[in-house]
Design a protein around this motif. Structure first.
Motif, mmCIF file in Angstrom:
data_model
loop_
_atom_site.group_PDB
_atom_site.id
_atom_site.type_symbol
_atom_site.label_atom_id
_atom_site.label_comp_id
_atom_site.label_asym_id
_atom_site.label_seq_id
_atom_site.Cartn_x
_atom_site.Cartn_y
_atom_site.Cartn_z
ATOM 1 N N ASN A 66 0.820 -1.217 0.000
ATOM 2 C CA ASN A 66 0.000 0.000 0.000
ATOM 3 C C ASN A 66 0.853 1.267 0.000
ATOM 4 N N LEU A 67 2.044 1.175 0.585
ATOM 5 C CA LEU A 67 2.937 2.334 0.581
ATOM 6 C C LEU A 67 3.424 2.629 -0.833
ATOM 7 N N LEU A 68 3.675 1.573 -1.588
ATOM 8 C CA LEU A 68 4.114 1.769 -2.962
ATOM 9 C C LEU A 68 2.977 2.311 -3.823
ATOM 10 N N ARG A 69 1.787 1.863 -3.579
ATOM 11 C CA ARG A 69 0.631 2.394 -4.315
ATOM 12 C C ARG A 69 0.449 3.878 -4.021
ATOM 13 N N LEU A 70 0.628 4.269 -2.758
ATOM 14 C CA LEU A 70 0.521 5.677 -2.403
ATOM 15 C C LEU A 70 1.639 6.483 -3.082
ATOM 16 N N PHE A 71 2.852 5.946 -3.050
ATOM 17 C CA PHE A 71 3.974 6.623 -3.699
ATOM 18 C C PHE A 71 3.633 6.903 -5.165
ATOM 19 N N VAL A 118 -0.998 14.910 -2.150
ATOM 20 C CA VAL A 118 -1.354 13.867 -1.193
ATOM 21 C C VAL A 118 -2.870 13.730 -1.112
ATOM 22 N N THR A 119 -3.567 14.872 -1.227
ATOM 23 C CA THR A 119 -5.034 14.855 -1.149
ATOM 24 C C THR A 119 -5.636 14.070 -2.308
ATOM 25 N N LEU A 120 -5.177 14.377 -3.541
ATOM 26 C CA LEU A 120 -5.705 13.675 -4.711
ATOM 27 C C LEU A 120 -5.304 12.195 -4.696
ATOM 28 N N ALA A 121 -4.110 11.913 -4.228
ATOM 29 C CA ALA A 121 -3.665 10.521 -4.126
ATOM 30 C C ALA A 121 -4.548 9.758 -3.150
ATOM 31 N N ALA A 122 -4.870 10.382 -2.019
ATOM 32 C CA ALA A 122 -5.739 9.747 -1.025
ATOM 33 C C ALA A 122 -7.105 9.446 -1.622
ATOM 34 N N MET A 123 -7.652 10.396 -2.385
ATOM 35 C CA MET A 123 -8.965 10.195 -2.998
ATOM 36 C C MET A 123 -8.934 9.036 -3.994
ATOM 37 N N SER A 124 -7.860 8.955 -4.778
ATOM 38 C CA SER A 124 -7.779 7.892 -5.784
ATOM 39 C C SER A 124 -7.657 6.506 -5.155
ATOM 40 N N LEU A 125 -7.125 6.454 -3.946
ATOM 41 C CA LEU A 125 -6.956 5.177 -3.242
ATOM 42 C C LEU A 125 -8.033 4.931 -2.204
ATOM 43 N N ASP A 126 -9.033 5.834 -2.171
ATOM 44 C CA ASP A 126 -10.135 5.722 -1.204
ATOM 45 C C ASP A 126 -9.601 5.740 0.230
ATOM 46 N N LEU A 127 -8.657 6.686 0.478
ATOM 47 C CA LEU A 127 -8.097 6.876 1.815
ATOM 48 C C LEU A 127 -8.476 8.255 2.333
ATOM 49 N N SER A 128 -8.460 8.399 3.634
ATOM 50 C CA SER A 128 -8.622 9.732 4.210
ATOM 51 C C SER A 128 -7.293 10.474 4.107
ATOM 52 N N GLN A 129 -7.375 11.812 4.169
ATOM 53 C CA GLN A 129 -6.140 12.610 4.121
ATOM 54 C C GLN A 129 -5.182 12.242 5.252
ATOM 55 N N LYS A 181 9.769 4.949 -11.842
ATOM 56 C CA LYS A 181 9.548 4.019 -12.949
ATOM 57 C C LYS A 181 9.586 2.561 -12.502
ATOM 58 N N PRO A 182 10.610 2.120 -11.749
ATOM 59 C CA PRO A 182 10.601 0.698 -11.327
ATOM 60 C C PRO A 182 9.426 0.359 -10.416
ATOM 61 N N ILE A 183 8.996 1.302 -9.572
ATOM 62 C CA ILE A 183 7.844 1.026 -8.714
ATOM 63 C C ILE A 183 6.584 0.881 -9.555
ATOM 64 N N ARG A 184 6.427 1.760 -10.553
ATOM 65 C CA ARG A 184 5.243 1.679 -11.407
ATOM 66 C C ARG A 184 5.248 0.378 -12.206
ATOM 67 N N GLN A 185 6.398 -0.017 -12.705
ATOM 68 C CA GLN A 185 6.495 -1.273 -13.453
ATOM 69 C C GLN A 185 6.188 -2.472 -12.560
ATOM 70 N N ALA A 186 6.703 -2.425 -11.320
ATOM 71 C CA ALA A 186 6.453 -3.532 -10.388
ATOM 72 C C ALA A 186 4.976 -3.643 -10.061
ATOM 73 N N LEU A 187 4.324 -2.497 -9.827
ATOM 74 C CA LEU A 187 2.885 -2.509 -9.526
ATOM 75 C C LEU A 187 2.086 -3.014 -10.721
ATOM 76 N N SER A 188 2.486 -2.617 -11.916
ATOM 77 C CA SER A 188 1.792 -3.058 -13.124
ATOM 78 C C SER A 188 1.938 -4.566 -13.325
ATOM 79 N N THR A 189 3.156 -5.066 -13.092
ATOM 80 C CA THR A 189 3.399 -6.514 -13.236
ATOM 81 C C THR A 189 2.563 -7.315 -12.240
#
Length: 314
Positions: free
Chosen positions: A9-14, A23-34, A71-79
């Motif tokens: 979940n930390l990598l998804r937030l990153f 951080v606000t928009l990221a929280a909304m996209s992940l259905d998290l509170s601020q 980039k490597p985090i995004r690739q890892a999440l996609s994989t």
């Protein structure tokens, strides 16, 4: 940094903060509170020992460390997403998978021809390998390990980890050659006891014919016991032997040689032929396809004749 402490979940937030610069928009996209998102970001900063994102007039700007990781985090999440969401669907038109089935040689004689015809029409590259049924403990182990896809026949030795689906019903009849000197279109109890018999030793579980004979106090005259079904039809056609066989096996024999099929003069149980598979492979697309093929095929199996007074359903 200790990788064991890293939370997906930390990598998804990153990744979300890197994309949105907020951080606000990221929280909304992940259905998290601020507050929850801010807490996760603080934890990630501590783990990586870097601020990662710094507040600017244009939003949260990544540090050089964050830019290098993006980039490597995004690739890892996609994989990982692709691996988890991919259904790995079985395509019968293109697959060259070989399915392995536990079945007796009697079952092969009765069932396999029609199954091969259907497979050839719908999955021309798919292979089929049949194996003799081993001891009960070995059957279950082979299904669990994936060494065998399906057991097909009459079995009663599996535990709750093995699924069972009944395909059709069968029962025992007598079979003699069509020009038998003393047995015509009716089999008496006396003839059942006096006629020399050919007995096949099945490798599956007995559906109960021996118990039915015992219950009727019938002591049959065994002339020969066969370990394999090969040559059985011709042996019956060329001798005066009587054989007790499943009804559908008798029908298969009748297509090869001239035989007479007779109801037994004792009470015999009907029994089920089913397909069995391990729970581990319940969702496997190829296994599901093979089960559906068998279900379709044997839903078309010829119905049993109307039961005589000596036939009961169990």
């Amino acid at each position: 940094m200790n990788f064991i402490n890293m939370d997906l979940n930390l990598l998804r937030l990153f990744d979300a903060v890197f994309k949105t610069h907020s951080v606000t928009l990221a929280a909304m996209s992940l259905d998290l509170s601020q507050p929850a998102a801010s807490k996760q970001l603080t934890r990630l900063r501590d783990l990586l020992r870097d601020p990662l994102f710094v507040r600017t007039n244009d939003g949260m700007a990544p540090t050089p460390r964050a830019t290098a990781l993006a980039k490597p985090i995004r690739q890892a999440l996609s994989t990982m997403r692709d691996a988890l969401e991919r259904q790995d669907e079985f395509d019968p038109c293109t697959s060259n998978r070989t399915f392995r089935v536990f079945i007796t040689d009697v079952g092969q004689m009765v069932l396999i021809d029609r199954l091969l015809e259907l497979i050839a029409a719908e999955a021309p590259r798919v292979g089929l390998e049949t194996l003799q049924t081993p001891l009960p403990r070995d059957r279950a182990a082979a299904l669990e390990a994936g060494e065998v896809d399906i057991a097909l026949g009459h079995f009663h030795s599996f535990d709750a980890t093995v699924h069972c689906e009944v395909l059709f019903e069968d029962y025992y009849v007598a079979m003699v050659r069509a020009v038998h000197p003393s047995i015509r279109d009716h089999l008496s109890l006396e003839q059942l006891q006096s006629a020399p018999q050919l007995v096949y030793q099945t490798s599956g579980d007995s559906p109960g014919i021996e118990q039915a004979l015992l219950d009727a106090s019938v002591r049959r005259q065994v002339a020969v016991r066969l370990a394999h079904v090969v040559g059985m039809s011709s042996t019956i056609a060329k001798t005066d032997l009587l054989m007790i066989v499943p009804y559908r096996l008798a029908l298969a024999c009748a297509q090869l040689v001239a035989v007479t099929i007779l109801e037994l003069p004792i009470t015999v149980p009907r029994y089920h032929i089913a397909q069995y598979w391990h729970h581990r492979y319940n969702s496997d697309s190829g296994n599901r396809w093979l089960r559906a093929m068998l279900r379709r095929l044997f839903a078309q199996a010829p119905p049993l004749p109307i039961a005589s007074p000596g036939v009961r359903t169990t």
